[in-house]
Write a protein that holds these residues in place. Sequence first.
Motif, PDB file in Angstrom:
ATOM      1  N   LEU A   1      -6.600   0.500  -0.970  1.00 52.55           N
ATOM      2  CA  LEU A   1      -6.743  -0.865  -1.452  1.00 52.55           C
ATOM      3  C   LEU A   1      -8.094  -1.397  -1.000  1.00 52.55           C
ATOM      4  CD1 LEU A   1      -5.465  -3.480  -2.733  1.00 52.55           C
ATOM      5  CD2 LEU A   1      -4.824  -4.098  -0.387  1.00 52.55           C
TER       6      LEU A   1
ATOM      7  N   VAL B   1      -6.912   0.734   3.911  1.00 53.08           N
ATOM      8  CA  VAL B   1      -7.291  -0.635   3.578  1.00 53.08           C
ATOM      9  C   VAL B   1      -8.797  -0.692   3.764  1.00 53.08           C
ATOM     10  CG1 VAL B   1      -7.041  -3.083   4.103  1.00 53.08           C
ATOM     11  CG2 VAL B   1      -5.071  -1.555   4.343  1.00 53.08           C
TER      12      VAL B   1
ATOM     13  N   LEU C   1       0.856  -1.186   0.000  1.00 51.35           N
ATOM     14  CA  LEU C   1       0.000   0.000   0.000  1.00 51.35           C
ATOM     15  C   LEU C   1       0.889   1.232   0.000  1.00 51.35           C
ATOM     16  CD1 LEU C   1      -3.047   0.781   0.229  1.00 51.35           C
ATOM     17  CD2 LEU C   1      -2.711   0.880   2.708  1.00 51.35           C
TER      18      LEU C   1
ATOM     19  N   SER D   1      -3.284   6.403   3.890  1.00 47.79           N
ATOM     20  CA  SER D   1      -3.468   5.169   3.117  1.00 47.79           C
ATOM     21  C   SER D   1      -4.584   4.374   3.758  1.00 47.79           C
ATOM     22  CB  SER D   1      -2.167   4.354   3.112  1.00 47.79           C
ATOM     23  OG  SER D   1      -1.109   5.104   2.557  1.00 47.79           O
TER      24      SER D   1
END
Length: 545
Positions: A319, A490, A313, A488
């Motif tokens: 993601l 997830v 990532l 970032s």
Amino acid sequence: MSAPITTSAQTAEPLLDVAGLHVEFPGHERAAVEAVAFTLAAGETLALVGASGSGKSVTARAIAQLDPEARYVGSVRFAGEELIGASQATLRRIRGEGVGMVFQEPLSALNPLHAIGRQIGETLALHAGITGKALRHAVIELLGRVHLNDAERVLGAYPHQLSGGQRQRVLIAMALACRPRVLIADEPTTALDAHLRVQILQLLKRIAADDGMGLLLISHDLVMVRGFADRVAVMCDGRIVESGPACDVFEAPSHAATRALLAVRQARLAQPVAPGAPAALCVTGVCCDYTHQPGIFKRPQTVRALAPADFDLARGETLGVVGESGSGKTTLALAVLRLTREGHGQIVLGAGEREAVRFDRLSGAALRDARSRMQVVLQDPFSSLSPRMTVAEIVEEGLLVHRPELGPDLRRQAAIDVLAEVGLGTDVLERYPHSFSGGQRQRIAIARALILSPEVLVLDEPTSALDAHIGLQVLKLLAELQRRHGLSYVLITHDLAVVRALAHRVIVLQSGEVVERGTVESVFTSPEHPYTRQLLAAAQYLPAA
């Protein structure tokens, strides 16, 4: 996905005729529902759609007058019988026998202290007077009708021991126990993945067709009901603003509220990742095996919940991790966050601008300190926020653990600043979670994670408890925070619309294994694995196979 079942109205005389319905609650200046009118015929499916607060559920509950504090004005005629002003004896007879209802959240609607067989049996015993072996046989037959074939296990199971789809089928079985002529399904698929949504809607449609039953489907997802409704009525601010045959409403929506509902699933909010962006998280061979003890005298069995998975990532990248219920999405999140002892694998955090750490090797105080760099926003903000703490206490709690050198004034100012970032003012500081809407609670949960300046946020179904309109607001907030801070994400979700809106890359999980990975554009337009194609077709991003 198999072709949707469509059934036209079977009789000219409507089963349900609502005219000029007004619903008012004490202490509110304006009516919750105003001048609502619609009809529902036997064998017909009418979808009542709209955003949160539009009046959908209030209208549905008004049919059986389930809100005793409300004041009802207008007319609700069931099979020619007027229900507004009817006696309590008449309403008790109509509820269940005439009008059945499937509520939105099965885990809340079912009693956690009673087995499933007892809960369904109570309905039959009360309305049909069935007892003994005949009652057990009737319950098993109902479970079979809703495709719960493992009846012996389900009868003795408690709600928490069943999956979301199984619990929803149990609620449908209870609503069908007295063979109602009208079935009201209030958001019956909100917390389910696309596969289960289609299964539940097909089940409801098929039962309505077989029994000649009118089906009133309440939903905020206009696209999801497209293949199942004969007619659609769109609500906004307590009024029906558009109605007509489903095909007409979808092909040529005339009201702004309808167009807004349709636009939600087409949103694309993700900004391009900066070229050469440093890595924020590198995961290699993360897996999870659970030990199951089948019995006292039997050997423990190892169950593989997640096969070894790899991903990286970059800073400012999202993601998406998608798959149906039980595919291993949340297990992957728990393993990466080191919130399950059964998880194994290499997890490197901050392999870019900040000092890289082997997150999987840390323990004790070092692990606690590193947790500030990777935070989580959970699925249901109402459950994840303590009801006994004020918003200020909830948001400041992380600073007490990770920044103990900060005094009360600095902590309070940090809380004010981060709440402003998520669109909330100082007036929320001394209030408790129950006084907020779902969208506001999720903003508080995001602020609680954001106050520690993390590099990575794990978002576990961040919008599944919200309607599409409010969910889009939360996604826009997350996209803006990512742009502003280089976060970032997830993103764990079963909702492909959320992936389409926020993710840059996606991995698809099936039965604990990664079966496909790639950019959002490539996976959505040219999926390679049959399972991915099934998910996209179920969510109506691809034609049904």
